[in-house]
Design an enzyme around this catalytic site. Sequence first.
Site, PDB file in Angstrom:
ATOM      1  N   LYS A 181      -2.433 -35.373  11.380  1.00 24.38           N
ATOM      2  CA  LYS A 181      -3.373 -36.389  10.863  1.00 24.38           C
ATOM      3  C   LYS A 181      -2.571 -37.617  10.478  1.00 24.38           C
ATOM      4  O   LYS A 181      -1.394 -37.524  10.155  1.00 24.38           O
ATOM      5  CB  LYS A 181      -4.089 -35.848   9.622  1.00 24.38           C
ATOM      6  CG  LYS A 181      -5.363 -36.602   9.277  1.00 24.38           C
ATOM      7  CD  LYS A 181      -6.525 -36.079  10.081  1.00 24.38           C
ATOM      8  CE  LYS A 181      -7.797 -36.869   9.893  1.00 24.38           C
ATOM      9  NZ  LYS A 181      -8.955 -36.171  10.479  1.00 24.38           N
ATOM     10  N   ASP A 211     -11.142 -41.382  12.724  1.00 28.78           N
ATOM     11  CA  ASP A 211     -11.647 -40.710  11.523  1.00 28.78           C
ATOM     12  C   ASP A 211     -12.316 -41.841  10.722  1.00 28.78           C
ATOM     13  O   ASP A 211     -12.700 -42.867  11.329  1.00 28.78           O
ATOM     14  CB  ASP A 211     -10.509 -40.021  10.738  1.00 28.78           C
ATOM     15  CG  ASP A 211     -11.018 -39.061   9.663  1.00 28.78           C
ATOM     16  OD1 ASP A 211     -11.372 -37.925   9.982  1.00 28.78           O
ATOM     17  OD2 ASP A 211     -11.097 -39.458   8.476  1.00 28.78           O
TER      18      ASP A 211
HETATM   19  P1  NDP Z   1     -17.031 -43.577   9.516  1.00 25.79           P
HETATM   20  O1  NDP Z   1     -15.985 -44.510   9.072  1.00 25.79           O
HETATM   21  O2  NDP Z   1     -17.716 -43.802  10.806  1.00 25.79           O
HETATM   22  O3  NDP Z   1     -18.159 -43.410   8.410  1.00 25.79           O
HETATM   23  C1  NDP Z   1     -17.831 -42.996   7.118  1.00 25.79           C
HETATM   24  C2  NDP Z   1     -19.108 -42.962   6.295  1.00 25.79           C
HETATM   25  O4  NDP Z   1     -18.832 -42.276   5.072  1.00 25.79           O
HETATM   26  C3  NDP Z   1     -19.596 -44.341   5.923  1.00 25.79           C
HETATM   27  O5  NDP Z   1     -20.998 -44.320   5.789  1.00 25.79           O
HETATM   28  C4  NDP Z   1     -18.905 -44.565   4.583  1.00 25.79           C
HETATM   29  O6  NDP Z   1     -19.555 -45.507   3.749  1.00 25.79           O
HETATM   30  C5  NDP Z   1     -18.981 -43.187   3.981  1.00 25.79           C
HETATM   31  N1  NDP Z   1     -17.863 -43.043   3.035  1.00 25.79           N
HETATM   32  C6  NDP Z   1     -16.542 -43.137   3.314  1.00 25.79           C
HETATM   33  N2  NDP Z   1     -15.799 -42.993   2.201  1.00 25.79           N
HETATM   34  C7  NDP Z   1     -16.677 -42.798   1.214  1.00 25.79           C
HETATM   35  C8  NDP Z   1     -16.528 -42.594  -0.176  1.00 25.79           C
HETATM   36  N3  NDP Z   1     -15.310 -42.562  -0.759  1.00 25.79           N
HETATM   37  N4  NDP Z   1     -17.669 -42.412  -0.901  1.00 25.79           N
HETATM   38  C9  NDP Z   1     -18.893 -42.447  -0.297  1.00 25.79           C
HETATM   39  N5  NDP Z   1     -19.091 -42.646   1.001  1.00 25.79           N
HETATM   40  C10 NDP Z   1     -17.999 -42.830   1.754  1.00 25.79           C
HETATM   41  O7  NDP Z   1     -16.324 -42.129   9.525  1.00 25.79           O
HETATM   42  P2  NDP Z   1     -16.771 -40.796  10.237  1.00 25.79           P
HETATM   43  O8  NDP Z   1     -18.252 -40.719  10.337  1.00 25.79           O
HETATM   44  O9  NDP Z   1     -15.959 -40.648  11.456  1.00 25.79           O
HETATM   45  O10 NDP Z   1     -16.244 -39.700   9.208  1.00 25.79           O
HETATM   46  C11 NDP Z   1     -17.049 -39.130   8.178  1.00 25.79           C
HETATM   47  C12 NDP Z   1     -16.459 -37.807   7.740  1.00 25.79           C
HETATM   48  O11 NDP Z   1     -16.403 -36.902   8.852  1.00 25.79           O
HETATM   49  C13 NDP Z   1     -15.018 -37.859   7.220  1.00 25.79           C
HETATM   50  O12 NDP Z   1     -14.861 -36.891   6.211  1.00 25.79           O
HETATM   51  C14 NDP Z   1     -14.191 -37.475   8.433  1.00 25.79           C
HETATM   52  O13 NDP Z   1     -12.940 -36.949   8.061  1.00 25.79           O
HETATM   53  C15 NDP Z   1     -15.094 -36.402   9.026  1.00 25.79           C
HETATM   54  N6  NDP Z   1     -14.882 -36.085  10.437  1.00 25.79           N
HETATM   55  C16 NDP Z   1     -14.935 -37.043  11.406  1.00 25.79           C
HETATM   56  C17 NDP Z   1     -14.784 -36.723  12.744  1.00 25.79           C
HETATM   57  C18 NDP Z   1     -14.924 -37.719  13.828  1.00 25.79           C
HETATM   58  O14 NDP Z   1     -14.897 -37.313  14.996  1.00 25.79           O
HETATM   59  N7  NDP Z   1     -15.114 -39.000  13.543  1.00 25.79           N
HETATM   60  C19 NDP Z   1     -14.491 -35.325  13.142  1.00 25.79           C
HETATM   61  C20 NDP Z   1     -14.543 -34.378  12.049  1.00 25.79           C
HETATM   62  C21 NDP Z   1     -14.702 -34.771  10.763  1.00 25.79           C
HETATM   63  P3  NDP Z   1     -18.908 -46.970   3.551  1.00 25.79           P
HETATM   64  O15 NDP Z   1     -19.236 -47.731   4.790  1.00 25.79           O
HETATM   65  O16 NDP Z   1     -19.581 -47.491   2.336  1.00 25.79           O
HETATM   66  O17 NDP Z   1     -17.445 -46.770   3.357  1.00 25.79           O
HETATM   67  O1  2IT Z   2     -11.301 -34.494  11.332  1.00 20.92           O
HETATM   68  C1  2IT Z   2     -11.327 -34.466  12.583  1.00 20.92           C
HETATM   69  O2  2IT Z   2     -11.376 -33.406  13.202  1.00 20.92           O
HETATM   70  C2  2IT Z   2     -11.313 -35.741  13.320  1.00 20.92           C
HETATM   71  N1  2IT Z   2     -11.316 -36.792  12.683  1.00 20.92           N
HETATM   72  C3  2IT Z   2     -11.268 -35.754  14.817  1.00 20.92           C
HETATM   73  C4  2IT Z   2      -9.859 -35.560  15.306  1.00 20.92           C
HETATM   74  C5  2IT Z   2      -9.668 -35.733  16.799  1.00 20.92           C
HETATM   75  O3  2IT Z   2      -8.498 -35.653  17.197  1.00 20.92           O
HETATM   76  O4  2IT Z   2     -10.616 -35.935  17.541  1.00 20.92           O
END
Ligand code: NDP
Ligand code: 2IT
Length: 447
Positions: A128, A168
């Site tokens: 990561k 992420d």
């Molecule tokens: P994005 O940046 O696309 O979206 C993040 C969202 O979460 C936004 O709505 C953001 O709001 C909100 N957010 C972030 N930080 C905070 C906080 N401290 N408090 C409240 N809301 C918050 O990210 P992703 O959708 O990609 O990721 C979301 C989650 O999913 C994370 O935990 C990530 O690790 C996990 N994840 C993502 C994957 C992927 O493929 N993208 C795969 C597996 C897990 P704001 O705009 O106000 O910051």
């Molecule tokens: O938390 C996660 O699994 C991710 N943000 C996706 C990682 C990836 O390599 O696609």
Amino acid sequence: MFKSQYLNELMETVIKRNPGEPEFHQAVREVLESLEPVIEQSPEYVTSGVLERLVEPERIIKFRVPWMTDDGKVMVNRGFRIQFNSAIGPYKGGLRFHPSVYEGIIKFLGFEQIFKNSLTGLPIGGGKGGSDFDPKGKSDAEVMRFCQSYMTELYKYISADVDVPAGDIGVGAREIGYLYGQYKRITNLYEGVLTGKGLTYGGSLGRKQATGYGLCYFTDAMLKAQGNSFENKTVVISGSGNVAIYACEKATQLGAKVIALSDSNGYIVDRNGIDLAAVKEIKEVKRGRIKDYLEYHSEATYAEGCSGIWTVKCDIALPCATQNEINEESAKALVQNGVMAVAEGANMPSTPEAIAVFQGAGILFGPAKAANAGGVATSALEMTQNSERLSWTFEEVDAKLHGIMNNIYNNASAAAEKYGMAGNLVAGANIAGFLKVADAMLSQGVV
Ligand code: NDP
Ligand code: 2IT
């Protein structure tokens, strides 16, 4: 406290060696708790030092990222990449750009990634990275200069067969594009060194949707095992980023009504069901705030603060924002309002106390490592397509994703049952993810 003195001492060492990193301690403690019955039955995992090696990253890379604002001011951020474990494949895991990022956050995410990636059944190790850079409010040119500076250091440590970063929080298609362009320019290599790429330069169809869709496929598998489904259920989803948007899309396609979404400022409730086209325009095109939804639907309501969303009555809750967003109080509110299933799209969104509330109430609980593994699984499918220099159809990728999520559910369920904890998918996912990595480490000797 663990029953085993060995685990107590190991946990103490982790805390001493990684001071001030509570998220990492939390992630390690949960895994060690799940492994207690495994090491009782298989002492070779103790004598071979597999656990001591698992909790120590193979490599931590930490670097300065200088860049210039549009008006010529020099800014300095911190960059990280933690190459945690390569027993079963090249390091694989996303990059997070968010002001809250420090070494402990990347460590907890990298540690979780080892087991998640193992659960996918695909050959990917755990890693990561990220930065405390905040893309919010920056111009495209500023984001580009930051990404170029970040990659100018990171490229030394990654490649398609060594370490393959992805997105992420705060890292989406725009950032991946700038990072890829700079990698290619410096190395002169056109290779699958990043995933989540755009479709015109090696990205996979279905990767954008994969984490959210995969979360719903996993949730559906949990529900089906109890003879239930998404049909006619009310769903609350936190966040409004990549994972939340595509979880909303798939839950709706499966017959549910999603009524709430949030961001770090507040949450909206639309009793008619979320209008996802409006949300996509606000978040993916305009980079706006979830509050802007009221400009499209004046009948919806908005409330300040992000934890209030868990007081909205629902059948299924899908936390898709960030770590520790559901505490004990929020978990109790969900249970009191009759929630039947909670599945984690975000990484570690429920505190240990919240998980205890869900498990105590006997509701279905899908832990992050299992439930959100569809994103990285599809990243691995992108790597495969890049290696064979072919691209698959959306339907082919989606069908593979669906199969992978069903397998993860079945394997986590079976592992929980085998170790006497039937229905406990936290333990099942940790154990099933661990066994493959641990056995690979045993075979490869002390490295
Ligand atoms: P994005 O940046 O696309 O979206 C993040 C969202 O979460 C936004 O709505 C953001 O709001 C909100 N957010 C972030 N930080 C905070 C906080 N401290 N408090 C409240 N809301 C918050 O990210 P992703 O959708 O990609 O990721 C979301 C989650 O999913 C994370 O935990 C990530 O690790 C996990 N994840 C993502 C994957 C992927 O493929 N993208 C795969 C597996 C897990 P704001 O705009 O106000 O910051
Ligand atoms: O938390 C996660 O699994 C991710 N943000 C996706 C990682 C990836 O390599 O696609």
